[in-house]
Design a protein around this motif. Sequence first.
Motif, short mmCIF file in Angstrom:
data_model
loop_
_atom_site.label_atom_id
_atom_site.label_comp_id
_atom_site.label_asym_id
_atom_site.label_seq_id
_atom_site.Cartn_x
_atom_site.Cartn_y
_atom_site.Cartn_z
N ALA A 1 100.52 -21.84 -108.76
CA ALA A 1 101.96 -21.58 -108.90
C ALA A 1 102.29 -20.16 -108.48
O ALA A 1 103.33 -19.90 -107.86
CB ALA A 1 102.39 -21.83 -110.34
N THR A 2 101.42 -19.22 -108.82
CA THR A 2 101.63 -17.82 -108.44
C THR A 2 101.62 -17.66 -106.93
O THR A 2 102.41 -16.90 -106.37
CB THR A 2 100.55 -16.93 -109.09
N PRO B 1 106.42 -15.80 -101.79
CA PRO B 1 107.48 -15.38 -100.86
C PRO B 1 108.72 -14.80 -101.55
O PRO B 1 109.25 -13.78 -101.12
CB PRO B 1 107.80 -16.67 -100.11
N ILE B 2 109.19 -15.45 -102.63
CA ILE B 2 110.39 -14.91 -103.29
C ILE B 2 110.05 -13.61 -104.02
O ILE B 2 110.89 -12.71 -104.13
CB ILE B 2 111.04 -15.92 -104.27
N ARG B 3 108.82 -13.51 -104.48
CA ARG B 3 108.39 -12.28 -105.15
C ARG B 3 108.33 -11.13 -104.15
O ARG B 3 108.78 -10.01 -104.42
CB ARG B 3 107.02 -12.51 -105.79
N GLU B 4 107.81 -11.41 -102.97
CA GLU B 4 107.72 -10.39 -101.92
C GLU B 4 109.11 -9.93 -101.50
O GLU B 4 109.33 -8.72 -101.26
CB GLU B 4 106.96 -10.95 -100.71
N MET C 1 104.66 -7.12 -110.80
CA MET C 1 103.50 -6.90 -109.93
C MET C 1 102.21 -6.98 -110.73
O MET C 1 101.24 -7.61 -110.30
CB MET C 1 103.61 -5.53 -109.26
N ARG C 2 102.20 -6.34 -111.88
CA ARG C 2 100.98 -6.31 -112.68
C ARG C 2 100.71 -7.67 -113.32
O ARG C 2 99.58 -8.14 -113.36
CB ARG C 2 101.07 -5.20 -113.71
N ARG C 3 101.75 -8.30 -113.84
CA ARG C 3 101.55 -9.59 -114.50
C ARG C 3 101.16 -10.68 -113.51
O ARG C 3 100.46 -11.63 -113.87
CB ARG C 3 102.82 -9.99 -115.27
N ALA C 4 101.61 -10.56 -112.27
CA ALA C 4 101.27 -11.57 -111.26
C ALA C 4 99.96 -11.25 -110.55
O ALA C 4 99.46 -12.06 -109.77
CB ALA C 4 102.40 -11.67 -110.23
N VAL D 1 107.42 -15.80 -110.78
CA VAL D 1 105.98 -16.12 -110.78
C VAL D 1 105.78 -17.60 -111.15
O VAL D 1 105.53 -18.43 -110.29
CB VAL D 1 105.20 -15.19 -111.73
N PHE D 2 105.91 -17.94 -112.44
CA PHE D 2 105.87 -19.34 -112.86
C PHE D 2 106.45 -19.44 -114.26
O PHE D 2 106.47 -18.47 -115.02
CB PHE D 2 104.44 -19.91 -112.84
N ASP D 3 106.93 -20.64 -114.61
CA ASP D 3 107.51 -20.88 -115.93
C ASP D 3 106.39 -20.89 -116.96
O ASP D 3 105.50 -21.75 -116.92
CB ASP D 3 108.26 -22.21 -115.94
#
Length: 336
Positions: free
Chosen positions: A74-75, A80-83, A131-134, A60-62
Amino acid sequence: MKNYTTGAFSDYDKEDVKGLLTDRFENAKRDLDTALERVEHLCEPVAHPKTTNEFFDYFVFDQRSTEPDEEEAATIRSAPIREAFYNAVKILVTRYSAIALEMERAGYTTEEAQTIFERIKNFDNIRNAIMRRAGDIVDMKLYDQQMRNILDMYIDAKPSKVLAMLEDFSFLDLVLDGNSEEAEHEAEEALGGKDGVASTITANVRRVVNRKRESNPEEYRKFSERINRLLAEYRQGVLDYKEYLKAIAELTRELGNRTFDPRLDTQGKQALFDNLGEDVALTLEVYQLIKVNAKQGFRTNDVKKSKLRRALESFTASKPFDVDDILRIAINNPEF
Protein backbone atom coordinates in the motif's frame (compact mmCIF):
# COMPACT_ATOMS: atom_id res chain seq x y z
CA MET A 1 11.59 51.53 -11.14
CA LYS A 2 12.72 54.83 -9.63
CA ASN A 3 16.38 53.79 -9.57
CA TYR A 4 16.35 52.65 -13.19
CA THR A 5 14.41 55.63 -14.61
CA THR A 6 16.75 58.12 -12.93
CA GLY A 7 19.92 56.19 -13.76
CA ALA A 8 21.03 53.98 -16.63
CA PHE A 9 17.60 54.14 -18.29
CA SER A 10 16.99 57.87 -17.76
CA ASP A 11 16.88 58.48 -21.53
CA TYR A 12 14.05 55.97 -22.00
CA ASP A 13 10.34 56.64 -21.55
CA LYS A 14 8.97 55.33 -18.30
CA GLU A 15 6.38 53.31 -20.21
CA ASP A 16 9.14 51.49 -22.12
CA VAL A 17 11.07 50.73 -18.92
CA LYS A 18 7.90 49.52 -17.25
CA GLY A 19 7.55 46.90 -19.98
CA LEU A 20 11.08 45.60 -19.30
CA LEU A 21 11.23 45.66 -15.51
CA THR A 22 8.90 44.02 -13.03
CA ASP A 23 8.61 44.37 -9.32
CA ARG A 24 10.31 41.31 -7.81
CA PHE A 25 8.12 41.51 -4.73
CA GLU A 26 4.99 41.33 -6.85
CA ASN A 27 6.30 38.24 -8.63
CA ALA A 28 7.51 36.67 -5.40
CA LYS A 29 4.13 37.23 -3.75
CA ARG A 30 2.35 35.66 -6.71
CA ASP A 31 4.71 32.68 -6.67
CA LEU A 32 4.22 32.16 -2.93
CA ASP A 33 0.42 32.41 -3.16
CA THR A 34 0.39 29.92 -6.04
CA ALA A 35 2.64 27.46 -4.19
CA LEU A 36 0.47 27.69 -1.07
CA GLU A 37 -2.69 27.10 -3.10
CA ARG A 38 -1.07 24.07 -4.73
CA VAL A 39 -0.26 22.45 -1.37
CA GLU A 40 -3.70 23.20 0.03
CA HIS A 41 -5.32 21.72 -3.10
CA LEU A 42 -3.32 18.48 -2.67
CA CYS A 43 -4.40 18.29 0.97
CA GLU A 44 -8.11 18.92 0.38
CA PRO A 45 -9.04 15.20 0.45
CA VAL A 46 -7.41 14.72 3.89
CA ALA A 47 -10.10 14.03 6.48
CA HIS A 48 -10.70 16.35 9.41
CA PRO A 49 -9.33 17.22 11.88
CA LYS A 50 -6.29 16.99 9.55
CA THR A 51 -3.74 15.91 12.12
CA THR A 52 -0.66 13.91 11.19
CA ASN A 53 -2.68 10.69 11.44
CA GLU A 54 -5.26 11.84 8.88
CA PHE A 55 -2.46 12.93 6.54
CA PHE A 56 -0.86 9.50 6.95
CA ASP A 57 -4.16 7.75 6.19
CA TYR A 58 -4.47 9.67 2.92
CA PHE A 59 -0.88 9.86 1.70
CA VAL A 60 0.35 6.42 2.86
CA PHE A 61 -2.40 3.94 3.84
CA ASP A 62 -5.52 3.76 6.01
CA GLN A 63 -4.30 2.59 9.40
CA ARG A 64 -7.65 1.13 10.40
CA SER A 65 -8.31 -1.02 7.34
CA THR A 66 -4.83 -2.03 6.10
CA GLU A 67 -3.47 -5.37 7.32
CA PRO A 68 0.20 -5.47 8.42
CA ASP A 69 1.23 -7.73 5.54
CA GLU A 70 -0.41 -5.31 3.07
CA GLU A 71 1.18 -2.13 4.40
CA GLU A 72 4.36 -2.29 2.33
CA ALA A 73 2.47 -2.76 -0.95
CA ALA A 74 0.00 0.00 0.00
CA THR A 75 2.88 2.35 0.78
CA ILE A 76 4.38 1.69 -2.66
CA ARG A 77 1.04 2.26 -4.40
CA SER A 78 0.54 5.62 -2.71
CA ALA A 79 4.07 6.84 -3.49
CA PRO A 80 3.05 9.08 -6.46
CA ILE A 81 0.64 11.26 -4.45
CA ARG A 82 3.13 11.38 -1.60
CA GLU A 83 5.89 12.52 -3.96
CA ALA A 84 3.62 15.25 -5.33
CA PHE A 85 2.99 16.46 -1.76
CA TYR A 86 6.70 16.41 -0.85
CA ASN A 87 7.64 18.36 -3.97
CA ALA A 88 4.85 20.89 -3.52
CA VAL A 89 5.91 21.61 0.06
CA LYS A 90 9.55 21.90 -0.99
CA ILE A 91 8.58 24.47 -3.62
CA LEU A 92 6.44 26.29 -1.05
CA VAL A 93 9.36 26.58 1.38
CA THR A 94 11.60 27.78 -1.45
CA ARG A 95 9.08 30.44 -2.45
CA TYR A 96 8.74 31.54 1.15
CA SER A 97 12.51 31.77 1.56
CA ALA A 98 12.62 34.32 -1.29
CA ILE A 99 10.69 36.92 0.74
CA ALA A 100 10.62 35.55 4.31
CA LEU A 101 12.28 38.69 5.70
CA GLU A 102 10.32 41.10 3.51
CA MET A 103 6.74 39.87 3.68
CA GLU A 104 5.29 43.32 4.38
CA ARG A 105 7.18 44.87 1.47
CA ALA A 106 5.67 42.14 -0.71
CA GLY A 107 2.20 43.33 0.24
CA TYR A 108 1.21 41.16 3.20
CA THR A 109 -0.04 42.59 6.47
CA THR A 110 1.75 41.56 9.68
CA GLU A 111 -1.16 39.28 10.54
CA GLU A 112 -1.19 37.69 7.08
CA ALA A 113 2.57 37.11 7.20
CA GLN A 114 2.29 35.36 10.56
CA THR A 115 -0.60 33.19 9.36
CA ILE A 116 1.31 32.16 6.23
CA PHE A 117 4.37 31.34 8.31
CA GLU A 118 2.31 29.10 10.60
CA ARG A 119 0.68 27.31 7.66
CA ILE A 120 4.01 26.67 5.93
CA LYS A 121 5.59 25.49 9.17
CA ASN A 122 2.68 23.09 9.72
CA PHE A 123 2.89 21.67 6.19
CA ASP A 124 6.65 21.18 6.47
CA ASN A 125 6.34 19.46 9.86
CA ILE A 126 3.66 17.15 8.46
CA ARG A 127 5.82 16.38 5.43
CA ASN A 128 8.75 15.47 7.69
CA ALA A 129 6.51 13.24 9.81
CA ILE A 130 5.02 11.48 6.78
CA MET A 131 8.46 10.94 5.27
CA ARG A 132 9.65 9.20 8.40
CA ARG A 133 6.48 7.21 9.02
CA ALA A 134 6.40 6.02 5.40
CA GLY A 135 10.10 5.16 5.38
CA ASP A 136 10.86 7.83 2.78
CA ILE A 137 14.19 9.49 3.39
CA VAL A 138 15.02 13.12 2.64
CA ASP A 139 18.63 14.11 2.03
CA MET A 140 19.03 17.67 3.26
CA LYS A 141 22.02 18.08 0.94
CA LEU A 142 19.51 18.20 -1.92
CA TYR A 143 18.31 21.57 -0.65
CA ASP A 144 20.29 24.61 -1.65
CA GLN A 145 22.10 26.49 1.11
CA GLN A 146 19.58 29.33 1.25
CA MET A 147 16.72 26.92 1.74
CA ARG A 148 18.57 25.04 4.48
CA ASN A 149 19.19 28.33 6.29
CA ILE A 150 15.50 29.21 6.11
CA LEU A 151 14.56 25.76 7.37
CA ASP A 152 16.93 26.14 10.29
CA MET A 153 15.71 29.66 11.11
CA TYR A 154 11.98 29.32 10.64
CA ILE A 155 10.65 25.91 9.75
CA ASP A 156 12.49 22.98 11.32
CA ALA A 157 10.55 21.27 14.10
CA LYS A 158 11.97 21.21 17.62
CA PRO A 159 12.26 17.41 17.85
CA SER A 160 14.32 17.06 14.66
CA LYS A 161 17.27 15.58 16.58
CA VAL A 162 15.05 12.99 18.20
CA LEU A 163 13.41 12.12 14.88
CA ALA A 164 16.83 11.56 13.34
CA MET A 165 17.53 9.02 16.10
CA LEU A 166 14.56 6.99 14.89
CA GLU A 167 16.42 6.26 11.68
CA ASP A 168 19.41 4.58 13.36
CA PHE A 169 17.27 3.01 16.11
CA SER A 170 19.18 4.70 18.95
CA PHE A 171 15.79 6.12 20.01
CA LEU A 172 14.79 2.56 20.98
CA ASP A 173 17.60 2.37 23.53
CA LEU A 174 16.53 5.69 25.03
CA VAL A 175 12.92 4.61 25.41
CA LEU A 176 13.67 1.16 26.78
CA ASP A 177 16.15 2.56 29.33
CA GLY A 178 13.26 4.53 30.82
CA ASN A 179 15.12 7.84 30.92
CA SER A 180 13.67 9.52 27.86
CA GLU A 181 10.35 11.14 28.74
CA GLU A 182 11.28 14.35 26.91
CA ALA A 183 12.49 12.50 23.82
CA GLU A 184 9.37 10.33 23.78
CA HIS A 185 7.11 13.35 24.10
CA GLU A 186 8.86 15.19 21.28
CA ALA A 187 8.72 12.19 18.93
CA GLU A 188 5.07 11.49 19.72
CA GLU A 189 4.16 15.15 19.24
CA ALA A 190 5.86 15.27 15.84
CA LEU A 191 4.61 11.91 14.56
CA GLY A 192 1.01 11.79 15.78
CA GLY A 193 1.30 9.85 19.03
CA LYS A 194 2.61 6.43 20.01
CA ASP A 195 1.18 4.81 16.87
CA GLY A 196 3.11 7.33 14.80
CA VAL A 197 6.37 6.48 16.55
CA ALA A 198 5.69 2.75 16.20
CA SER A 199 4.92 3.01 12.48
CA THR A 200 8.01 5.18 11.89
CA ILE A 201 10.31 2.66 13.53
CA THR A 202 8.58 -0.18 11.68
CA ALA A 203 9.06 1.59 8.34
CA ASN A 204 12.76 2.07 9.06
CA VAL A 205 13.19 -1.60 10.00
CA ARG A 206 11.37 -2.60 6.80
CA ARG A 207 13.75 -0.43 4.81
CA VAL A 208 16.75 -2.25 6.29
CA VAL A 209 15.15 -5.65 5.71
CA ASN A 210 14.21 -4.74 2.12
CA ARG A 211 17.87 -4.40 1.25
CA LYS A 212 18.02 -8.19 1.63
CA ARG A 213 15.13 -8.86 -0.76
CA GLU A 214 17.41 -9.81 -3.66
CA SER A 215 20.70 -10.58 -1.95
CA ASN A 216 19.15 -12.92 0.65
CA PRO A 217 15.47 -13.71 -0.13
CA GLU A 218 15.06 -16.25 2.68
CA GLU A 219 16.32 -13.88 5.36
CA TYR A 220 14.09 -11.16 3.88
CA ARG A 221 11.08 -13.49 4.10
CA LYS A 222 11.74 -14.47 7.72
CA PHE A 223 12.25 -10.93 8.99
CA SER A 224 9.29 -9.60 7.00
CA GLU A 225 7.02 -12.24 8.53
CA ARG A 226 8.25 -11.35 12.03
CA ILE A 227 7.64 -7.64 11.46
CA ASN A 228 4.10 -8.31 10.21
CA ARG A 229 3.36 -10.61 13.15
CA LEU A 230 4.65 -8.12 15.73
CA LEU A 231 2.73 -5.26 14.13
CA ALA A 232 -0.47 -7.31 14.08
CA GLU A 233 -0.06 -8.15 17.77
CA TYR A 234 0.50 -4.49 18.59
CA ARG A 235 -2.57 -3.42 16.61
CA GLN A 236 -4.69 -6.11 18.30
CA GLY A 237 -3.53 -5.06 21.78
CA VAL A 238 -1.62 -8.29 22.43
CA LEU A 239 1.54 -6.20 22.80
CA ASP A 240 1.49 -2.76 24.41
CA TYR A 241 3.61 0.13 23.12
CA LYS A 242 6.74 -0.60 25.17
CA GLU A 243 6.52 -4.35 24.55
CA TYR A 244 6.30 -3.70 20.82
CA LEU A 245 9.33 -1.40 20.86
CA LYS A 246 11.26 -3.98 22.89
CA ALA A 247 10.44 -6.69 20.34
CA ILE A 248 11.46 -4.44 17.44
CA ALA A 249 14.69 -3.54 19.26
CA GLU A 250 15.51 -7.25 19.58
CA LEU A 251 14.81 -7.72 15.87
CA THR A 252 17.13 -4.85 14.91
CA ARG A 253 19.89 -6.34 17.04
CA GLU A 254 19.48 -9.63 15.20
CA LEU A 255 19.68 -7.81 11.89
CA GLY A 256 23.06 -6.38 12.81
CA ASN A 257 24.53 -9.14 14.96
CA ARG A 258 23.80 -12.57 13.54
CA THR A 259 25.69 -15.57 14.88
CA PHE A 260 27.66 -17.19 12.07
CA ASP A 261 29.37 -20.51 11.72
CA PRO A 262 33.05 -19.44 11.50
CA ARG A 263 33.15 -20.89 7.99
CA LEU A 264 30.37 -18.55 6.86
CA ASP A 265 32.62 -15.54 6.99
CA THR A 266 31.10 -13.44 4.19
CA GLN A 267 27.65 -12.04 3.46
CA GLY A 268 27.50 -14.12 0.29
CA LYS A 269 28.09 -17.35 2.18
CA GLN A 270 25.52 -16.39 4.81
CA ALA A 271 22.94 -15.62 2.11
CA LEU A 272 23.54 -18.99 0.44
CA PHE A 273 23.31 -20.72 3.82
CA ASP A 274 19.93 -19.14 4.55
CA ASN A 275 18.61 -20.25 1.16
CA LEU A 276 20.10 -23.75 1.06
CA GLY A 277 18.32 -25.21 4.07
CA GLU A 278 21.05 -23.99 6.46
CA ASP A 279 23.36 -26.72 5.21
CA VAL A 280 26.93 -25.49 5.75
CA ALA A 281 28.61 -28.13 3.59
CA LEU A 282 26.24 -27.52 0.67
CA THR A 283 26.67 -23.78 1.10
CA LEU A 284 30.45 -23.98 0.79
CA GLU A 285 30.22 -26.22 -2.29
CA VAL A 286 27.78 -23.90 -4.06
CA TYR A 287 29.83 -20.87 -3.04
CA GLN A 288 32.94 -22.34 -4.62
CA LEU A 289 30.95 -23.32 -7.73
CA ILE A 290 29.78 -19.72 -8.15
CA LYS A 291 33.27 -18.30 -7.56
CA VAL A 292 34.66 -20.52 -10.33
CA ASN A 293 31.87 -19.97 -12.88
CA ALA A 294 30.84 -16.35 -12.24
CA LYS A 295 33.19 -14.70 -14.71
CA GLN A 296 33.78 -10.95 -14.74
CA GLY A 297 30.81 -9.16 -16.27
CA PHE A 298 28.40 -12.10 -15.83
CA ARG A 299 25.66 -9.80 -14.45
CA THR A 300 25.26 -7.96 -17.75
CA ASN A 301 26.60 -10.55 -20.20
CA ASP A 302 23.89 -13.09 -21.10
CA VAL A 303 26.40 -15.69 -22.32
CA LYS A 304 28.39 -15.62 -19.07
CA LYS A 305 25.20 -15.61 -16.99
CA SER A 306 23.91 -18.65 -18.90
CA LYS A 307 27.17 -20.48 -18.24
CA LEU A 308 26.76 -19.91 -14.50
CA ARG A 309 23.13 -21.06 -14.64
CA ARG A 310 24.13 -24.29 -16.45
CA ALA A 311 26.77 -25.00 -13.82
CA LEU A 312 24.20 -24.55 -11.04
CA GLU A 313 21.65 -26.70 -12.86
CA SER A 314 24.21 -29.51 -13.30
CA PHE A 315 24.97 -29.38 -9.57
CA THR A 316 21.27 -29.68 -8.64
CA ALA A 317 21.11 -33.14 -10.23
CA SER A 318 22.51 -34.58 -7.01
CA LYS A 319 21.52 -31.88 -4.51
CA PRO A 320 18.31 -30.06 -5.55
CA PHE A 321 17.81 -26.35 -4.81
CA ASP A 322 16.11 -23.38 -6.47
CA VAL A 323 18.52 -22.28 -9.20
CA ASP A 324 16.75 -18.96 -9.74
CA ASP A 325 17.12 -17.99 -6.06
CA ILE A 326 20.81 -18.90 -5.99
CA LEU A 327 21.49 -17.10 -9.26
CA ARG A 328 19.74 -14.00 -7.88
CA ILE A 329 21.93 -14.13 -4.77
CA ALA A 330 25.06 -14.35 -6.93
CA ILE A 331 23.95 -11.37 -9.02
CA ASN A 332 23.11 -9.20 -6.03
CA ASN A 333 26.14 -9.95 -3.83
CA PRO A 334 29.19 -7.92 -4.89
CA GLU A 335 31.69 -10.51 -3.67
CA PHE A 336 30.90 -12.72 -6.70
